[in-house]
Write a protein that holds these residues in place. Sequence first.
Motif, PDB file in Angstrom:
ATOM      1  N   SER A  18       0.645  -1.266   0.142  1.00  0.00           N
ATOM      2  CA  SER A  18       0.222  -0.002   0.035  1.00  0.00           C
ATOM      3  C   SER A  18       1.520   1.041   0.472  1.00  0.00           C
ATOM      4  N   ASP A  19       0.270   2.163  -0.868  1.00  0.00           N
ATOM      5  CA  ASP A  19       1.543   3.609  -0.574  1.00  0.00           C
ATOM      6  C   ASP A  19       2.635   3.235  -0.926  1.00  0.00           C
ATOM      7  N   GLY A  20       3.165   2.279  -1.828  1.00  0.00           N
ATOM      8  CA  GLY A  20       4.893   1.998  -2.003  1.00  0.00           C
ATOM      9  C   GLY A  20       5.057   1.437  -0.914  1.00  0.00           C
ATOM     10  N   GLN A  21       4.660   1.100   0.337  1.00  0.00           N
ATOM     11  CA  GLN A  21       4.992  -0.119   1.310  1.00  0.00           C
ATOM     12  C   GLN A  21       4.291  -0.973   1.651  1.00  0.00           C
ATOM     13  N   VAL A  22       5.065  -1.946   2.516  1.00  0.00           N
ATOM     14  CA  VAL A  22       3.924  -3.545   2.583  1.00  0.00           C
ATOM     15  C   VAL A  22       3.308  -3.228   4.226  1.00  0.00           C
ATOM     16  N   PHE A  23       1.846  -3.629   4.519  1.00  0.00           N
ATOM     17  CA  PHE A  23       2.187  -3.239   5.471  1.00  0.00           C
ATOM     18  C   PHE A  23       1.191  -4.326   6.044  1.00  0.00           C
ATOM     19  N   PRO A  24       0.531  -4.378   7.495  1.00  0.00           N
ATOM     20  CA  PRO A  24       0.211  -5.758   8.313  1.00  0.00           C
ATOM     21  C   PRO A  24      -1.443  -5.324   7.694  1.00  0.00           C
ATOM     22  N   HIS A  25      -2.269  -6.286   7.844  1.00  0.00           N
ATOM     23  CA  HIS A  25      -3.926  -6.382   7.599  1.00  0.00           C
ATOM     24  C   HIS A  25      -3.721  -7.372   8.880  1.00  0.00           C
ATOM     25  N   LEU A  26      -4.681  -6.307   9.500  1.00  0.00           N
ATOM     26  CA  LEU A  26      -5.326  -8.186  10.152  1.00  0.00           C
ATOM     27  C   LEU A  26      -7.150  -8.269   9.891  1.00  0.00           C
ATOM     28  N   TYR A  27      -7.381  -9.543   9.593  1.00  0.00           N
ATOM     29  CA  TYR A  27      -8.099 -10.417   8.318  1.00  0.00           C
ATOM     30  C   TYR A  27      -9.036 -10.526  10.125  1.00  0.00           C
ATOM     31  N   GLY A  28      -9.551 -10.228  10.480  1.00  0.00           N
ATOM     32  CA  GLY A  28     -10.018 -10.153  11.748  1.00  0.00           C
ATOM     33  C   GLY A  28     -10.960  -9.164  13.540  1.00  0.00           C
ATOM     34  N   ALA A  29     -11.042  -9.512  13.548  1.00  0.00           N
ATOM     35  CA  ALA A  29     -11.760  -8.961  15.489  1.00  0.00           C
ATOM     36  C   ALA A  29      -9.653  -8.899  16.015  1.00  0.00           C
ATOM     37  N   LEU A  30     -10.024  -8.114  16.665  1.00  0.00           N
ATOM     38  CA  LEU A  30      -7.989  -7.594  17.334  1.00  0.00           C
ATOM     39  C   LEU A  30      -8.376  -8.012  19.108  1.00  0.00           C
ATOM     40  N   ASN A  31      -8.343  -9.156  19.281  1.00  0.00           N
ATOM     41  CA  ASN A  31      -8.744  -9.831  20.768  1.00  0.00           C
ATOM     42  C   ASN A  31      -7.385  -8.266  21.476  1.00  0.00           C
ATOM     43  N   VAL A  32      -7.872  -8.122  22.386  1.00  0.00           N
ATOM     44  CA  VAL A  32      -7.584  -7.008  23.017  1.00  0.00           C
ATOM     45  C   VAL A  32      -6.764  -7.581  24.214  1.00  0.00           C
ATOM     46  N   ASP A  33      -6.693  -9.055  24.735  1.00  0.00           N
ATOM     47  CA  ASP A  33      -5.434  -9.491  25.200  1.00  0.00           C
ATOM     48  C   ASP A  33      -4.083  -9.315  24.104  1.00  0.00           C
ATOM     49  N   ALA A  34      -4.398  -9.613  22.781  1.00  0.00           N
ATOM     50  CA  ALA A  34      -3.259  -8.907  22.008  1.00  0.00           C
ATOM     51  C   ALA A  34      -2.469  -8.023  22.149  1.00  0.00           C
ATOM     52  N   VAL A  35      -3.266  -7.138  22.739  1.00  0.00           N
ATOM     53  CA  VAL A  35      -2.804  -5.239  23.194  1.00  0.00           C
ATOM     54  C   VAL A  35      -2.099  -5.618  24.059  1.00  0.00           C
ATOM     55  N   GLN A  36      -0.416  -5.474  24.082  1.00  0.00           N
ATOM     56  CA  GLN A  36       0.276  -5.120  25.167  1.00  0.00           C
ATOM     57  C   GLN A  36       0.421  -3.784  26.111  1.00  0.00           C
ATOM     58  N   SER A  37       0.221  -3.153  25.608  1.00  0.00           N
ATOM     59  CA  SER A  37       0.314  -1.359  26.300  1.00  0.00           C
ATOM     60  C   SER A  37      -0.582  -0.256  25.109  1.00  0.00           C
ATOM     61  N   VAL A  38      -1.273   0.727  25.779  1.00  0.00           N
ATOM     62  CA  VAL A  38      -1.684   1.496  25.140  1.00  0.00           C
ATOM     63  C   VAL A  38      -1.143   2.929  25.381  1.00  0.00           C
ATOM     64  N   GLN A  39      -1.178   4.180  24.189  1.00  0.00           N
ATOM     65  CA  GLN A  39      -0.151   4.908  24.977  1.00  0.00           C
ATOM     66  C   GLN A  39      -0.835   6.208  23.325  1.00  0.00           C
ATOM     67  N   ASP A  40      -1.424   7.139  24.541  1.00  0.00           N
ATOM     68  CA  ASP A  40      -1.843   8.560  23.924  1.00  0.00           C
ATOM     69  C   ASP A  40      -1.383   8.674  22.780  1.00  0.00           C
ATOM     70  N   PHE A  41      -1.679   9.498  21.758  1.00  0.00           N
ATOM     71  CA  PHE A  41      -0.598   9.902  20.790  1.00  0.00           C
ATOM     72  C   PHE A  41      -1.851  11.321  20.040  1.00  0.00           C
ATOM     73  N   SER A  42      -0.740  12.267  19.460  1.00  0.00           N
ATOM     74  CA  SER A  42      -0.950  13.125  18.852  1.00  0.00           C
ATOM     75  C   SER A  42      -0.117  12.999  17.541  1.00  0.00           C
ATOM     76  N   PRO A  43      -0.870  12.999  16.294  1.00  0.00           N
ATOM     77  CA  PRO A  43      -0.348  13.726  14.852  1.00  0.00           C
ATOM     78  C   PRO A  43       0.597  15.124  14.697  1.00  0.00           C
ATOM     79  N   GLU A  44       0.192  15.408  15.699  1.00  0.00           N
ATOM     80  CA  GLU A  44       0.862  16.987  15.604  1.00  0.00           C
ATOM     81  C   GLU A  44       2.507  16.361  16.231  1.00  0.00           C
ATOM     82  N   ALA A  45       2.581  15.856  17.375  1.00  0.00           N
ATOM     83  CA  ALA A  45       3.982  15.098  18.254  1.00  0.00           C
ATOM     84  C   ALA A  45       5.099  14.937  17.006  1.00  0.00           C
TER      85      ALA A  45
END
Length: 114
Positions: free
Chosen positions: A87-114
């Motif tokens: 996609s757009d000249g790169q290779v990206f990972p796509h998840l073909y199904g719902a994301l199980n929450v136990d696979a999420v190791q951490s959550v971080q606040d994010f601002s696109p401008e940062a």
Amino acid sequence: AWRMALTENERVMDGRLVHLCLRRDWEQAMQAGVYRAASLDELGVIHLSRQEQIQGVAKRYYAGVQGLVLLWIDPRKLSAEIRWEPSDGQVFPHLYGALNVDAVQSVQDFSPEA
């Protein structure tokens, strides 16, 4: 050329992947036990990124959006299949199904401008 990149990027499976979303969507997912991005219903995938790709994704799709978080994901814990696709000249990972929450190791606040 992307086929070679695909093979190289499959090695990333030992590292973390990241997904950018609204905090409110993540909070709903924690209660439900699974995260379903709008893209899953529309396109059949949840868009993920490698760490070095997330800033470009944020600038392109989330400029000016507030209340975002990064979900840092352990790909070995995912219940759904990951496919590495160009996609757009790169290779990206796509998840073909719902994301199980136990696979999420951490959550971080994010601002696109940062």
